[in-house]
Scaffold this motif. Structure first.
Motif, PDB file in Angstrom:
ATOM      1  N   GLY A  63      -5.173 -10.480  -8.846  1.00 29.25           N
ATOM      2  CA  GLY A  63      -5.134  -9.139  -8.396  1.00 29.25           C
ATOM      3  C   GLY A  63      -3.718  -8.799  -7.825  1.00 29.25           C
ATOM      4  N   LYS A  64      -3.719  -7.542  -7.215  1.00 27.78           N
ATOM      5  CA  LYS A  64      -2.366  -7.143  -6.583  1.00 27.78           C
ATOM      6  C   LYS A  64      -2.608  -7.126  -5.107  1.00 27.78           C
ATOM      7  CE  LYS A  64      -1.020  -4.009 -10.380  1.00 27.78           C
ATOM      8  NZ  LYS A  64      -0.571  -2.400 -10.865  1.00 27.78           N
ATOM      9  N   VAL A  65      -1.479  -7.429  -4.283  1.00 23.34           N
ATOM     10  CA  VAL A  65      -1.472  -7.307  -3.041  1.00 23.34           C
ATOM     11  C   VAL A  65      -0.556  -5.838  -2.283  1.00 23.34           C
ATOM     12  CG1 VAL A  65      -1.011  -8.387  -1.076  1.00 23.34           C
ATOM     13  CG2 VAL A  65      -1.599  -9.933  -3.015  1.00 23.34           C
ATOM     14  N   TYR A  66      -1.437  -5.357  -1.653  1.00 31.63           N
ATOM     15  CA  TYR A  66      -0.750  -3.969  -0.983  1.00 31.63           C
ATOM     16  C   TYR A  66      -0.570  -4.086   0.496  1.00 31.63           C
ATOM     17  CZ  TYR A  66      -2.539  -1.908  -5.345  1.00 31.63           C
ATOM     18  OH  TYR A  66      -2.920  -1.653  -6.701  1.00 31.63           O
ATOM     19  N   ARG A  67       0.684  -3.353   0.790  1.00 37.59           N
ATOM     20  CA  ARG A  67       0.773  -3.234   2.127  1.00 37.59           C
ATOM     21  C   ARG A  67      -0.053  -2.154   2.750  1.00 37.59           C
ATOM     22  NH1 ARG A  67       5.329  -1.881   1.631  1.00 37.59           N
ATOM     23  NH2 ARG A  67       6.896  -3.684   2.242  1.00 37.59           N
ATOM     24  N   GLY A  68      -0.793  -2.408   4.103  1.00 36.39           N
ATOM     25  CA  GLY A  68      -1.587  -1.280   4.411  1.00 36.39           C
ATOM     26  C   GLY A  68      -1.615  -1.209   6.018  1.00 36.39           C
ATOM     27  N   VAL A  69      -1.950  -0.127   6.229  1.00 39.42           N
ATOM     28  CA  VAL A  69      -1.819  -0.104   8.058  1.00 39.42           C
ATOM     29  C   VAL A  69      -3.381   0.700   8.304  1.00 39.42           C
ATOM     30  CG1 VAL A  69      -0.846   1.373   9.908  1.00 39.42           C
ATOM     31  CG2 VAL A  69       0.547   0.826   8.197  1.00 39.42           C
ATOM     32  N   LEU A  70      -4.114   0.057   9.222  1.00 38.32           N
ATOM     33  CA  LEU A  70      -5.444   0.310   9.417  1.00 38.32           C
ATOM     34  C   LEU A  70      -5.440   1.588  10.484  1.00 38.32           C
ATOM     35  CD1 LEU A  70      -7.068  -3.305  10.059  1.00 38.32           C
ATOM     36  CD2 LEU A  70      -7.212  -1.741   8.096  1.00 38.32           C
ATOM     37  N   SER A  71      -6.626   1.984  10.776  1.00 41.56           N
ATOM     38  CA  SER A  71      -6.336   3.230  11.843  1.00 41.56           C
ATOM     39  C   SER A  71      -5.972   2.904  13.208  1.00 41.56           C
ATOM     40  CB  SER A  71      -7.987   3.715  11.737  1.00 41.56           C
ATOM     41  OG  SER A  71      -8.881   2.593  12.443  1.00 41.56           O
ATOM     42  N   ASP A  72      -6.185   1.687  13.648  1.00 40.24           N
ATOM     43  CA  ASP A  72      -5.530   1.379  14.884  1.00 40.24           C
ATOM     44  C   ASP A  72      -3.978   0.543  14.956  1.00 40.24           C
ATOM     45  OD1 ASP A  72      -5.561  -1.084  13.665  1.00 40.24           O
ATOM     46  OD2 ASP A  72      -6.893  -2.178  15.175  1.00 40.24           O
ATOM     47  N   ASN A  73      -3.353   1.107  13.637  1.00 43.21           N
ATOM     48  CA  ASN A  73      -1.875   0.760  13.250  1.00 43.21           C
ATOM     49  C   ASN A  73      -1.762  -0.688  13.172  1.00 43.21           C
ATOM     50  OD1 ASN A  73      -0.976   3.576  13.747  1.00 43.21           O
ATOM     51  ND2 ASN A  73      -0.784   3.390  15.924  1.00 43.21           N
ATOM     52  N   THR A  74      -2.558  -1.574  13.050  1.00 44.09           N
ATOM     53  CA  THR A  74      -2.451  -2.782  12.493  1.00 44.09           C
ATOM     54  C   THR A  74      -1.956  -2.978  11.035  1.00 44.09           C
ATOM     55  OG1 THR A  74      -4.121  -3.642  14.173  1.00 44.09           O
ATOM     56  CG2 THR A  74      -3.539  -4.918  12.342  1.00 44.09           C
ATOM     57  N   LYS A  75      -0.908  -3.637  10.999  1.00 45.44           N
ATOM     58  CA  LYS A  75      -0.348  -3.720   9.689  1.00 45.44           C
ATOM     59  C   LYS A  75      -1.103  -4.860   8.930  1.00 45.44           C
ATOM     60  CE  LYS A  75       4.102  -1.948  10.800  1.00 45.44           C
ATOM     61  NZ  LYS A  75       5.785  -2.283  10.624  1.00 45.44           N
ATOM     62  N   VAL A  76      -1.394  -4.459   7.650  1.00 43.52           N
ATOM     63  CA  VAL A  76      -2.365  -5.601   7.074  1.00 43.52           C
ATOM     64  C   VAL A  76      -1.778  -5.807   5.426  1.00 43.52           C
ATOM     65  CG1 VAL A  76      -4.430  -5.107   8.205  1.00 43.52           C
ATOM     66  CG2 VAL A  76      -4.081  -3.966   6.264  1.00 43.52           C
ATOM     67  N   ALA A  77      -2.030  -6.924   4.876  1.00 45.64           N
ATOM     68  CA  ALA A  77      -1.964  -7.120   3.427  1.00 45.64           C
ATOM     69  C   ALA A  77      -3.279  -7.105   2.787  1.00 45.64           C
ATOM     70  CB  ALA A  77      -1.153  -8.305   3.119  1.00 45.64           C
ATOM     71  N   VAL A  78      -3.468  -6.191   1.803  1.00 46.67           N
ATOM     72  CA  VAL A  78      -4.884  -5.969   1.000  1.00 46.67           C
ATOM     73  C   VAL A  78      -4.770  -6.462  -0.286  1.00 46.67           C
ATOM     74  CG1 VAL A  78      -6.493  -4.219   0.335  1.00 46.67           C
ATOM     75  CG2 VAL A  78      -5.273  -3.789   2.680  1.00 46.67           C
ATOM     76  N   LYS A  79      -5.581  -7.459  -0.591  1.00 42.13           N
ATOM     77  CA  LYS A  79      -5.467  -8.264  -1.822  1.00 42.13           C
ATOM     78  C   LYS A  79      -6.901  -7.521  -2.551  1.00 42.13           C
ATOM     79  CE  LYS A  79      -5.600 -12.677  -3.972  1.00 42.13           C
ATOM     80  NZ  LYS A  79      -5.662 -14.048  -4.028  1.00 42.13           N
ATOM     81  N   ARG A  80      -6.368  -6.796  -3.613  1.00 46.07           N
ATOM     82  CA  ARG A  80      -7.405  -6.175  -4.563  1.00 46.07           C
ATOM     83  C   ARG A  80      -7.575  -6.857  -5.823  1.00 46.07           C
ATOM     84  NH1 ARG A  80      -7.140  -0.096  -7.162  1.00 46.07           N
ATOM     85  NH2 ARG A  80      -9.242   0.223  -7.280  1.00 46.07           N
ATOM     86  N   LEU A  81      -8.890  -7.597  -5.788  1.00 41.75           N
ATOM     87  CA  LEU A  81      -9.257  -8.155  -7.099  1.00 41.75           C
ATOM     88  C   LEU A  81      -9.568  -7.418  -8.211  1.00 41.75           C
ATOM     89  CD1 LEU A  81     -11.323 -11.298  -5.367  1.00 41.75           C
ATOM     90  CD2 LEU A  81      -8.864 -10.961  -5.686  1.00 41.75           C
TER      91      LEU A  81
END
Length: 614
Positions: free
Chosen positions: A304-322
């Motif tokens: 799957g693809k990996v997306y840059r993301g920002v949670l509600s508390d402004n934490t930056k994350v990498a989201v891997k969608r299978l």
């Protein structure tokens, strides 16, 4: 008046359409209830298929719908012990049926041929018997046919081989006999191991699993070719078909090194604790990634693809969608990754923050690594971005070694990563190396010396014994680590077809060994490096070549690799390697000389005959 009649007519049309939908939903419910009854759910796993509901699409587990039609049934590993009911054919729009790893019996039914929308049929690891129905050739939309590990007999019908769109065929570990139709060698992924099938003609060797070469996936710029070959004769035949022959020399043996992703069919991987992991809602993930905006894609892995993301508390994350959730192994990879990452804690291992699951989605959430991967920093930089200097590359080598040593020596059970490469080493804010992508990892019982798997890995990084036998161990990771060291020093890929134009070795390992024999250190080092320590480069190349020896027994353990990077014990092992390499080179030269002499002798004989007196 006419307008009134038209309105009445429209109203009647809407009622008729609504009636059709309700009737169809009712038919789907009846079909699914009959289907489940025949499966014999003696363990009571399926408890929410309520026949009193209007539709199965909103609340029934294991059921996926689209536009009010049932399109997918995912019923793997539920302990069913019954049979397949013909009522399944009433689900006219069913595209995916997954019943792997149950105890189902009976012959493979002809009536499945009526399910013309079927794209994925997975009946692996059951007790089905009889032949593969010839009528299944009517499944023109079929892309994945997985029948592995049953009691299926007979031959492969030509009608199956003629399904033009099929992308995966796994009929391994069955009682099949006869010839493998030639058309099947053009299927991107196939597995015939553990059968008595022959390759091309009755004179070829049967596809016996003990002599199989489990998987070759050849990656080019725009396409991938992935195959599971089953004997030396099959391998040669297939490679001739695709026109991609790579010679990999290891002690008088020609080997193939390829970009291959390895997947293991595990036991019931669902039985583990999620510990302190956070379970995200689907809505949280949508908001974090701006509904999976294409602008937020930062990478793409095997599932799957990996997306840059920002949670509600402004934490930056990498989201891997299978995304390929119909693929057999997609769910197993998800569960394996969650399990393994949640129990492995080390500064050089990627930490999993949490996950998200829905009926049709599986998501992994990691910390965002703003410096991306080592591969990106070596080869894919945009104008103005910072590359890796020698000091950072050396630190990456140490960090990756420490991370692997932890997986091998300090995890219980130990973990084999099995896809170590520059693309799977991420860089944190301080450019510290962090090993990622455990979706291909494997837990290993400490009492076992190896694990036999279906190979799927990355071309150029797979150890030769793993490629030829399917047996993985810590030493397969050591080999991959050695290739990664060469990536760090050279900045090049493990396989580079452009070197063919310069009449150089396609495989980076062979290319470096040649340059090393010629004492051309300056030609080995990445041209993007302005300054580097010659002695340190020499040390890392020596460690890399020790790690990539043909025999796994000759390779060091990762704990020893860590020591050798610090200079401990390296000189002795390197001296032994040089002696062995000299013997290998002499033997190979002698072998090549004999072959060339035999050819020359043949030509001379012909010349003599033409020159004799008349």
């Amino acid at each position: 008046m006419n307008e009134k009649k038209r309105e009445e007519g429209d109203g009647n049309g809407e009622k008729s359409m609504r009636g059709d939908l309700e009737e169809r939903a009712k038919g789907d419910i009846e079909a699914l209830v009959d289907f489940l009854k025949a499966l014999n759910d003696s363990n009571g796993r399926i408890t929410d298929w309520n026949c009193n509901l209007v539709t199965p699409c909103f609340s029934w587990s294991h059921v996926t719908c689209r536009n009010g039609n049932v399109i997918s049934l995912s019923l793997a590993s539920n302990g069913f012990s019954g049979t397949l009911s013909p009522s399944i054919t009433k689900l006219k729009y069913l595209a995916s049926l997954d019943l792997q790893n149950n105890g189902l019996t009976g012959v493979l039914p002809d009536y499945l041929a009526n399910m013309t929308h079927l794209q994925n049929l997975n009946l692996a690891d059951n007790y089905f018997s009889g032949p593969i129905p010839i009528s299944w050739g009517q499944l023109s939309n079929l892309k994945h046919l997985i029948l592995r590990g049953n009691n299926i007999s007979g031959y492969i019908p030509d009608s199956i081989a003629n399904i033009t769109g099929i992308a995966e065929l796994d009929i391994s570990s069955n009682d099949l006999t006869g010839r493998i139709p030639m058309q099947l060698f053009s299927v991107p992924t196939f597995n015939f191991t553990g059968t008595s099938l022959t390759c091309g003609s009755s004179l070829d060797q049967p596809c016996v699993s003990n002599s199989s070469i489990p998987a070759l996936q050849v990656s080019t710029n725009k396409s991938k070719f992935e195959a599971i070959v089953t004997s030396a004769s099959c391998a040669a035949f297939i490679l001739l078909l695709v026109g991609a022959i790579f010679t990999y020399r290891y002690h008088q043996v020609n080997k193939l090194e390829h970009d291959v992703f390895v997947d293991v069919e595990g036991e019931d991987d669902c039985k583990f604790s999620f510990g302190q992991l956070r379970r995200f809602s689907w809505r949280e993930i949508q908001l974090a990634t701006n509904n999976f905006s294409e602008n937020n894609i930062i990478g793409q892995g095997g599932f799957g693809k990996v997306y840059r993301g920002v949670l509600s508390d402004n934490t930056k994350v990498a989201v891997k969608r299978l995304t390929d959730y119909y693929s057999p192994g997609g769910e197993a990879a998800f569960l394996r990754e969650v399990e393994l990452i949640s129990v492995a804690f080390h500064r050089n291992l990627l930490r999993l923050i949490g996950f998200c699951t829905t009926a049709s989605e599986r998501i992994l959430v990691y910390p965002f690594m703003k410096n991306l991967s080592v591969a990106y920093r070596l080869r894919d930089l945009k104008p103005g971005e910072k590359g890796l200097d020698w000091t950072t590359r050396k630190c990456v080598a140490f960090g990756a070694a420490h991370g692997l040593a932890y997986l091998h020596e300090h995890c219980n059970p130990k973990i084999i990563h099995r896809d170590l490469k520059a693309a799977n080493i991420l860089l944190d804010d301080e450019f510290e190396a962090v090993l990622g992508d455990f979706g291909l990892a494997k837990s290993v019982d400490t009492k076992l010396t190896h694990v036999t798997t279906q190979v799927r890995g990355t071309m150029g990084h797979i150890a030769p014994e793993y490629l030829s036998t399917g047996k993985s161990s810590e030493k397969t990771d050591v080999f991959g680590y050695g290739i990664t060291l060469l990536e760090l020093v050279t900045g090049q890929r493990a396989i580079d077809f452009s070197r063919l134009e310069e009449e150089e070795d396609v495989l980076l390992l062979d290319h470096i060994k040649k340059l090393q024999r010629e004492n051309r250190l300056h030609d080995i080092v990445d041209r993007n490096l302005d300054t580097y320590d010659h002695k340190e480069v020499e040390t890392i190349i020596q460690v890399a070549l020790l790690c990539t020896q043909a025999s796994p027994e000759d390779r060091p353990m990762m704990a020893q690799v860590v020591e050798m990077l610090q200079g401990v014990g390296l000189a002795e092992r390197w001296a032994e390697w040089e002696q062995l390499e000299q013997v290998r080179t002499e033997e190979f030269s002698l072998y090549s000389h004999k072959f060339a002499w035999a050819e020359e002798f043949t030509h001379d004989q012909e010349a003599i005959q033409l020159s004799k007196a008349r």
